[in-house]
Design a protein around this motif. Structure first.
Motif, mmCIF file in Angstrom:
data_model
loop_
_atom_site.group_PDB
_atom_site.id
_atom_site.type_symbol
_atom_site.label_atom_id
_atom_site.label_comp_id
_atom_site.label_asym_id
_atom_site.label_seq_id
_atom_site.Cartn_x
_atom_site.Cartn_y
_atom_site.Cartn_z
ATOM 1 N N GLN A 1 0.881 -1.233 0.147
ATOM 2 C CA GLN A 1 -0.004 -0.079 0.156
ATOM 3 C C GLN A 1 0.719 1.239 -0.032
ATOM 4 N N LYS A 2 2.097 1.296 0.825
ATOM 5 C CA LYS A 2 2.922 2.358 0.983
ATOM 6 C C LYS A 2 3.550 2.521 -0.519
ATOM 7 N N GLU B 1 0.627 3.909 -2.976
ATOM 8 C CA GLU B 1 0.537 5.342 -2.609
ATOM 9 C C GLU B 1 1.514 6.225 -3.220
ATOM 10 N N SER C 1 1.248 8.827 -6.554
ATOM 11 C CA SER C 1 1.493 10.443 -6.158
ATOM 12 C C SER C 1 2.384 10.817 -7.415
#
Length: 157
Positions: free
Chosen positions: A87-88, A91, A95
């Motif tokens: 997930q990190k 993300e 971005s």
């Protein structure tokens, strides 16, 4: 969110600005770039240390990376921790992906998950792969996932 260079120097601007300046600088020097994003974590007592890296590879000329580290006191299973890593990474990829599209820079998301079923991390492989691919990103797992298994790994050990 604080990002650093490998030297430890803190990036003062946004990571988006920093990556854009790096792409411009490196392409002006004639390098073809690829970006690989990965996260690794290490449990130390009651704290889990996460490191996410953005690796900019210069085709046949090495590369460099940006690092974001954070700590969590949340106690989770190994599968949950692997998916938190993914997930990190997603993300972070999300971005900067529009910027990479503008400059036609390839992007891969690397998961520190073993494709061999005898490893504990393998439990998260299908979920992680589905998550990354469904977001439209190229997925790499071990042994090809060097951004997470080598670069980010060095930051949490």
């Amino acid at each position: 969110m604080t990002w650093k260079k490998f030297s430890g120097e803190v990036i003062q601007s946004s990571i988006l600005e920093e990556v854009e300046l790096a792409i411009i600088r490196e392409t002006e020097k004639g390098y073809k770039l690829k970006v690989c994003i990965g996260t690794d974590s290490q449990v130390k007592g009651l704290i889990t240390d996460f490191a996410t890296v953005i690796v900019l590879l210069r085709e046949h000329h090495g590369g460099f990376m940006y690092i974001h580290q954070e700590k969590s006191s949340q106690q989770v299973s190994i599968k949950e921790r692997m998916l938190m890593e993914v997930q990190k990474s997603i993300e972070t990829a999300y971005s900067i992906c529009d910027l990479l599209d503008i400059y036609d820079v390839a992007l891969e998301v690397h998961a520190d998950i073993n494709t061999n079923p005898s490893f504990k991390s393998n439990k998260a492989l299908n979920d992680a792969m589905g998550y990354i691919l469904s977001m439209g990103f190229i997925f790499k797992a071990k042994p090809e996932a060097f951004a997470s298994s080598t670069c980010a790994d060095k930051m949490v050990h």
